[in-house]
Design a protein around this motif. Structure first.
Motif, PDB file in Angstrom:
ATOM      1  N   ARG A 204       0.811  -1.226   0.000  1.00 29.77           N
ATOM      2  CA  ARG A 204       0.000   0.000   0.000  1.00 29.77           C
ATOM      3  C   ARG A 204       0.835   1.262   0.000  1.00 29.77           C
ATOM      4  N   TYR A 205       2.113   1.164   0.328  1.00 30.28           N
ATOM      5  CA  TYR A 205       2.973   2.324   0.111  1.00 30.28           C
ATOM      6  C   TYR A 205       3.457   2.280  -1.341  1.00 30.28           C
ATOM      7  N   ARG A 206       3.146   3.303  -2.108  1.00 29.66           N
ATOM      8  CA  ARG A 206       3.643   3.364  -3.482  1.00 29.66           C
ATOM      9  C   ARG A 206       4.169   4.765  -3.766  1.00 29.66           C
ATOM     10  N   SER A 207       5.354   4.832  -4.371  1.00 29.33           N
ATOM     11  CA  SER A 207       5.906   6.143  -4.701  1.00 29.33           C
ATOM     12  C   SER A 207       5.315   6.629  -6.025  1.00 29.33           C
ATOM     13  N   ARG A 208       5.406   7.927  -6.254  1.00 28.10           N
ATOM     14  CA  ARG A 208       4.952   8.479  -7.539  1.00 28.10           C
ATOM     15  C   ARG A 208       5.791   7.914  -8.684  1.00 28.10           C
ATOM     16  N   LEU A 209       7.023   7.538  -8.349  1.00 30.05           N
ATOM     17  CA  LEU A 209       7.901   6.997  -9.400  1.00 30.05           C
ATOM     18  C   LEU A 209       7.368   5.658  -9.907  1.00 30.05           C
ATOM     19  N   ALA A 210       6.794   4.864  -8.999  1.00 27.38           N
ATOM     20  CA  ALA A 210       6.230   3.580  -9.419  1.00 27.38           C
ATOM     21  C   ALA A 210       5.068   3.806 -10.383  1.00 27.38           C
ATOM     22  N   HIS A 211       4.196   4.758 -10.042  1.00 33.84           N
ATOM     23  CA  HIS A 211       3.064   5.051 -10.933  1.00 33.84           C
ATOM     24  C   HIS A 211       3.577   5.515 -12.297  1.00 33.84           C
ATOM     25  N   PHE A 353      22.671  -5.588 -10.424  1.00 31.74           N
ATOM     26  CA  PHE A 353      22.184  -4.503  -9.572  1.00 31.74           C
ATOM     27  C   PHE A 353      22.313  -3.199 -10.344  1.00 31.74           C
ATOM     28  N   GLY A 354      21.177  -2.660 -10.789  1.00 33.41           N
ATOM     29  CA  GLY A 354      21.188  -1.435 -11.588  1.00 33.41           C
ATOM     30  C   GLY A 354      20.643  -1.745 -12.955  1.00 33.41           C
ATOM     31  N   PRO A 355      20.480  -0.751 -13.823  1.00 32.49           N
ATOM     32  CA  PRO A 355      20.919   0.636 -13.624  1.00 32.49           C
ATOM     33  C   PRO A 355      20.032   1.420 -12.650  1.00 32.49           C
ATOM     34  N   THR A 356      20.625   2.529 -12.170  1.00 29.51           N
ATOM     35  CA  THR A 356      19.929   3.485 -11.315  1.00 29.51           C
ATOM     36  C   THR A 356      19.624   4.737 -12.138  1.00 29.51           C
ATOM     37  N   PHE A 357      18.445   5.303 -11.926  1.00 29.58           N
ATOM     38  CA  PHE A 357      18.031   6.527 -12.624  1.00 29.58           C
ATOM     39  C   PHE A 357      17.710   7.605 -11.600  1.00 29.58           C
ATOM     40  N   VAL A 358      18.144   8.842 -11.850  1.00 31.03           N
ATOM     41  CA  VAL A 358      17.745   9.945 -10.974  1.00 31.03           C
ATOM     42  C   VAL A 358      16.562  10.671 -11.607  1.00 31.03           C
ATOM     43  N   THR A 359      15.757  11.290 -10.755  1.00 28.55           N
ATOM     44  CA  THR A 359      14.560  12.004 -11.231  1.00 28.55           C
ATOM     45  C   THR A 359      14.552  13.407 -10.611  1.00 28.55           C
ATOM     46  N   ASN A 360      13.651  14.248 -11.113  1.00 26.44           N
ATOM     47  CA  ASN A 360      13.586  15.600 -10.535  1.00 26.44           C
ATOM     48  C   ASN A 360      12.443  15.747  -9.527  1.00 26.44           C
ATOM     49  N   GLN A 511      13.035   6.263 -21.140  1.00 21.01           N
ATOM     50  CA  GLN A 511      12.975   7.364 -22.118  1.00 21.01           C
ATOM     51  C   GLN A 511      11.551   7.660 -22.590  1.00 21.01           C
ATOM     52  N   MET A 512      10.589   6.915 -22.087  1.00 22.86           N
ATOM     53  CA  MET A 512       9.187   7.137 -22.476  1.00 22.86           C
ATOM     54  C   MET A 512       8.668   8.425 -21.822  1.00 22.86           C
ATOM     55  N   ALA A 517       8.673  12.935 -17.967  1.00 22.38           N
ATOM     56  CA  ALA A 517       7.924  13.983 -17.259  1.00 22.38           C
ATOM     57  C   ALA A 517       8.424  14.188 -15.831  1.00 22.38           C
ATOM     58  N   VAL A 518       9.105  13.200 -15.282  1.00 20.18           N
ATOM     59  CA  VAL A 518       9.716  13.393 -13.958  1.00 20.18           C
ATOM     60  C   VAL A 518      11.240  13.528 -14.081  1.00 20.18           C
ATOM     61  N   GLY A 519      11.662  13.939 -15.272  1.00 20.45           N
ATOM     62  CA  GLY A 519      13.080  14.276 -15.478  1.00 20.45           C
ATOM     63  C   GLY A 519      14.036  13.102 -15.321  1.00 20.45           C
ATOM     64  N   THR A 520      13.601  11.894 -15.703  1.00 20.49           N
ATOM     65  CA  THR A 520      14.416  10.695 -15.477  1.00 20.49           C
ATOM     66  C   THR A 520      15.681  10.677 -16.337  1.00 20.49           C
ATOM     67  N   ARG A 521      16.818  10.464 -15.690  1.00 19.76           N
ATOM     68  CA  ARG A 521      18.061  10.247 -16.450  1.00 19.76           C
ATOM     69  C   ARG A 521      18.942   9.233 -15.734  1.00 19.76           C
ATOM     70  N   LEU A 522      19.746   8.543 -16.538  1.00 14.48           N
ATOM     71  CA  LEU A 522      20.621   7.480 -16.032  1.00 14.48           C
ATOM     72  C   LEU A 522      21.661   8.063 -15.076  1.00 14.48           C
ATOM     73  N   LEU A 523      21.818   7.437 -13.925  1.00 18.65           N
ATOM     74  CA  LEU A 523      22.919   7.828 -13.023  1.00 18.65           C
ATOM     75  C   LEU A 523      24.224   7.482 -13.732  1.00 18.65           C
ATOM     76  N   ASP A 524      25.084   8.485 -13.944  1.00 18.06           N
ATOM     77  CA  ASP A 524      26.240   8.234 -14.819  1.00 18.06           C
ATOM     78  C   ASP A 524      27.558   8.130 -14.059  1.00 18.06           C
TER      79      ASP A 524
END
Ligand SMILES: Cc1cc2nc3c(=O)[nH]c(=O)nc-3n(C[C@H](O)[C@H](O)[C@H](O)COP(=O)(O)OP(=O)(O)OC[C@H]3O[C@@H](n4cnc5c(N)ncnc54)[C@H](O)[C@@H]3O)c2cc1C
Ligand SMILES: *[C@@H]1O[C@H](CO)[C@@H](O)[C@H](O)[C@H]1NC(C)=O
Ligand SMILES: *[C@@H]1O[C@H](CO)[C@@H](O)[C@H](O)[C@H]1NC(C)=O
Ligand SMILES: *[C@@H]1O[C@H](CO)[C@@H](O)[C@H](O)[C@H]1NC(C)=O
Length: 619
Positions: A204-211, A353-360, A511-512, A517-524
């Motif tokens: 029941r805990y869901r982040s906006r990132l999951a949606h 383990f990964g990749p990791t993505f950062v969001t805004n 990349q969709m 829309a949440v500024g997703t980019r690969l942790l580099d």
């Protein structure tokens, strides 16, 4: 009571790490007392005084063992003895967010692999951690609580390989028998049952990132699905073995509810079985030898001895008792009773383990800093939607096909497990330690995310049908030592290619539009050891796969099930050890092929089905 637990849990959470609890019981209790936890741990109080004789002895109170013992003891005419090496769960086991922390406690056997040549390069000596539950409830008490059964074709392949009675249509009723589902939108699904013992629910805990991710995966062409339903292919929110936001282990589901009423079920915890007693002439098991609090006991079974000690310890116990490969037993000086390929084959799901993505976004990623008194209080008062009910951060699963996959069209090749965090979520502590990652991986890749509390999410990329085959053996006859485990991860290069294609699909989904829309980019930040490759090229990812190797602990086939004429198998389709009498293996070690799934649900199914087979044989 509530107040006591609250203060104790708070002290744990705010620490914010559970210090390691040593495996010696005295140390463990000292440590717990030091933490002020002595009185919530009922470890020494959950045991019966063993009798001399029982009808059935079940060795190992794990996912399959608890299920089996509970079902067999439904018949009041049968006495059942369940023996477990570990202790009993406490409140910390019930907090889903703390899953990784349990690996640093006495509830984990703490195995490591032998040094791996082709994998685990991010670990000291290339040794991967191979955790296993050592507590009543077994690995279901320390796992990540993902509920996932597998593909129809998995079980049909078991049946086709000489195991009548194990096709999908045969096993589905046993999955259903164990399940108590509370899944939104699936109330009418014929693939779910609402009245079994094991709770399966939405997290029941869901982040906006999951949606956002669920939308993005659909934009990328993956349909919404119930991965335990008609078709696995597609994207789903995870289904969890929790009840009202707390872990529902085999102990909680099958043993606790019946414990006080079932006088014919005896349980002994902190008791280590060291050998099965076998009459060599008749090849008949008649009991077990065990140690408990420094004393040695022999307990006899009138009907059967059943090993449910898990994929590492069931084969170990067979070999200690004279059942195994002739050369291995000879080398360690155990007299041979029956030559069988015990431990000769082991499959596992080694992941990346990964990749990791950062969001805004802000406030959507799990960080230790969010664990304050208010959250803990709400959890203890029964709220099921706080971050403490997140199953170690796992939010969604996507089952996909990849170009190099060899499975038929309806069967996924790879799973993308999306997690609302990374090693940064717990400041480089439990998660990194659980994987045995070198400290530099957190320091160089993830520490900045902790310092800036930067929102991000990660994937675990898992493939289902590894070509690499491992094995397990004993290097001496001391029953208190570990078996040697060599999974031979990525010895087949095809496994790396499968994962590479999975990584590429995760990047494509990122990349969709919904993710952009949440500024997703690969942790580099490059993986330590892979800096010489150009970032995010195929060769870079291949290096990363062999470095950030992360198993999801689905070891199977060490006591493989199959026809007696098949020289690779140890037990027959009734789970009886070939050529032996009154001896069965009932746990995930019997699974003959790597499944298109995580393995916990199957352990419950195997326990339920074995109970039925044993019942029909002895009634
Ligand atoms: C960290 C981790 C996370 C996981 N996450 C998931 C997940 O999210 N979803 C999923 O489906 N699967 C997951 N798995 C895998 C899954 O939990 C296991 O495959 C499954 O629970 C195994 O069940 P089992 O009955 O075969 O063995 P176990 O549950 O391991 O039970 C074996 C029991 O036998 C006891 N035992 C062993 N030797 C002896 C002895 N000599 N004497 C007495 N007792 C003994 C052990 O202490 C243990 O309690 C995870 C595994 C791990 C380690
Ligand atoms: C238990 O034994 C009694 C007496 O022999 C018998 O009547 C009864 O049916 C048995 N119960 C089960 C569940 O087998
Ligand atoms: C649901 O579970 C209960 C309890 O285990 C069982 O009796 C029942 O048959 C199951 N229902 C289905 C549809 O499998
Ligand atoms: C995040 O990035 C997207 C895409 O660039 C942008 O539309 C949105 O406004 C940003 N949100 C914030 C909070 O910066």
């Amino acid at each position: 009571m509530e107040k006591l637990l609250l203060s104790q849990l708070l002290c744990l959470l705010l620490s914010p790490l559970i210090p390691p609890i040593h495996t010696q019981r005295s140390n463990q209790l000292d440590e717990l007392r030091r933490l002020g936890l002595g009185n919530v741990v009922n470890v020494p109080f959950f045991s019966d005084v063993p009798q001399r004789n029982y009808d059935f002895i079940v060795v190992g109170g794990g996912a399959a063992g608890c299920t089996l013992a509970a079902r067999l003891s439904e018949n009041p005419n049968w006495s059942v003895f369940l023996i477990e090496a570990g202790g009993v769960e406490n409140i910390v086991h019930q907090v889903p967010l703390l899953a990784a922390h349990l690996q640093s406690t006495a509830s984990n056997w703490g195995y490591n692999s032998t040094p791996q040549r082709h994998a685990c390069r991010g670990m000291p000596d290339n040794k991967c951690a191979l955790p296993r539950g050592k507590v009543l409830g077994g690995t279901s008490s320390i796992n990540y609580m993902i509920y996932n059964r597998g593909n129809r074709r998995d079980f049909d392949a078991w049946a086709a390989a000489g195991n009548p009675g194990w096709s999908y249509d045969d096993v589905l009723p046993y999955f259903l028998r164990s399940e108590h589902a509370q899944l939104q939108g699936l109330e009418q699904s014929p693939y779910h049952n609402r009245s079994g013992p094991l709770s399966v629910e939405d997290v029941r805990y869901r982040s906006r990132l999951a949606h956002a991710y669920i939308r993005a995966a659909q934009e990328a062409g993956h349909p919404r699905t119930d991965y335990n339903g008609e078709s696995q292919l597609g994207v789903s929110y995870v289904q969890a073995t929790t009840l009202k936001g707390r872990r529902h282990s085999a102990f909680r589901a099958y043993i606790e509810p019946i414990r006080s009423r079932r006088r014919n079920l005896h349980i002994l915890t902190l008791a280590r079985v060291t050998r099965v007693l076998i009459d060599a002439a008749s090849k008949s098991a008649y009991g077990v030898e065990l140690t408990h609090q420094g004393r040695s006991f022999k307990v006899k079974a009138r009907k059967e001895v059943i090993l449910s000690a898990g994929a590492f310890n069931s084969p170990q116990l067979l070999m200690l008792s004279g059942i195994g490969p002739e050369d291995n037993l000879k080398a360690i000086g155990v007299p041979l009773i029956k030559a069988l390929p015990v431990g000769k084959r082991m499959f596992d799901h080694m992941c990346h383990f990964g990749p990791t993505f950062v969001t805004n976004t802000t406030g959507q990623t799990l960080f230790a800093a969010q664990l304050g008194a208010p959250v803990v209080k709400e959890f203890l008062l029964g709220r099921a939607d706080t971050i403490l009910s997140s199953i170690g951060g796992v939010e969604t699963l996507t089952f996909i096909k990849v170009p190099s996959g060899k499975s038929p069209a309806s069967q996924p090749d790879v799973e993308l497990i999306q997690v609302a965090g990374s090693l940064a979520s717990d400041d480089g502590t439990a998660l990194a330690k659980g994987a045995n990652f070198k400290p530099e991986i957190y320091e160089k890749m993830y520490k900045d995310l902790t310092l800036t509390q930067q929102d991000h999410f990660s994937f675990l990329i898992m493939h289902f049908k590894p070509a690499s085959v491992g094995r397990l053996w004993l290097h001496n006859r001391n029953p208190l030592e570990w078996p040697r485990i060599d999974p031979k991860y990525f010895s087949a290069a095809a496994d790396v290619e499968n994962l590479l294609e999975g990584i590429k699909e995760a990047i494509r989904i990122s990349q969709m539009p919904a993710m952009q829309a949440v500024g997703t980019r690969l942790l580099d930040k490059p993986v330590p050891g892979c800096e010489s490759y150009e970032f995010a090229t195929d060769d870079y990812w291949r290096c990363s796969i062999r470095t950030l190797s992360y198993t999801l602990h689905h070891q199977v086939a060490t006591c493989r099930m199959g026809a007696e004429s098949d020289p690779t198998t140890v037990v027959n389709p009734q789970l009886q050890v070939h050529g032996m009498r009154k001896l069965r293996v009932v746990d995930t070690s019997i699974i003959p092929f790597p499944p298109t799934a995580h393995t916990n649900a199957a352990a419950f199914m195997i326990g339920e089905k074995a109970a039925d087979m044993i019942r029909s044989e002895w009634s």
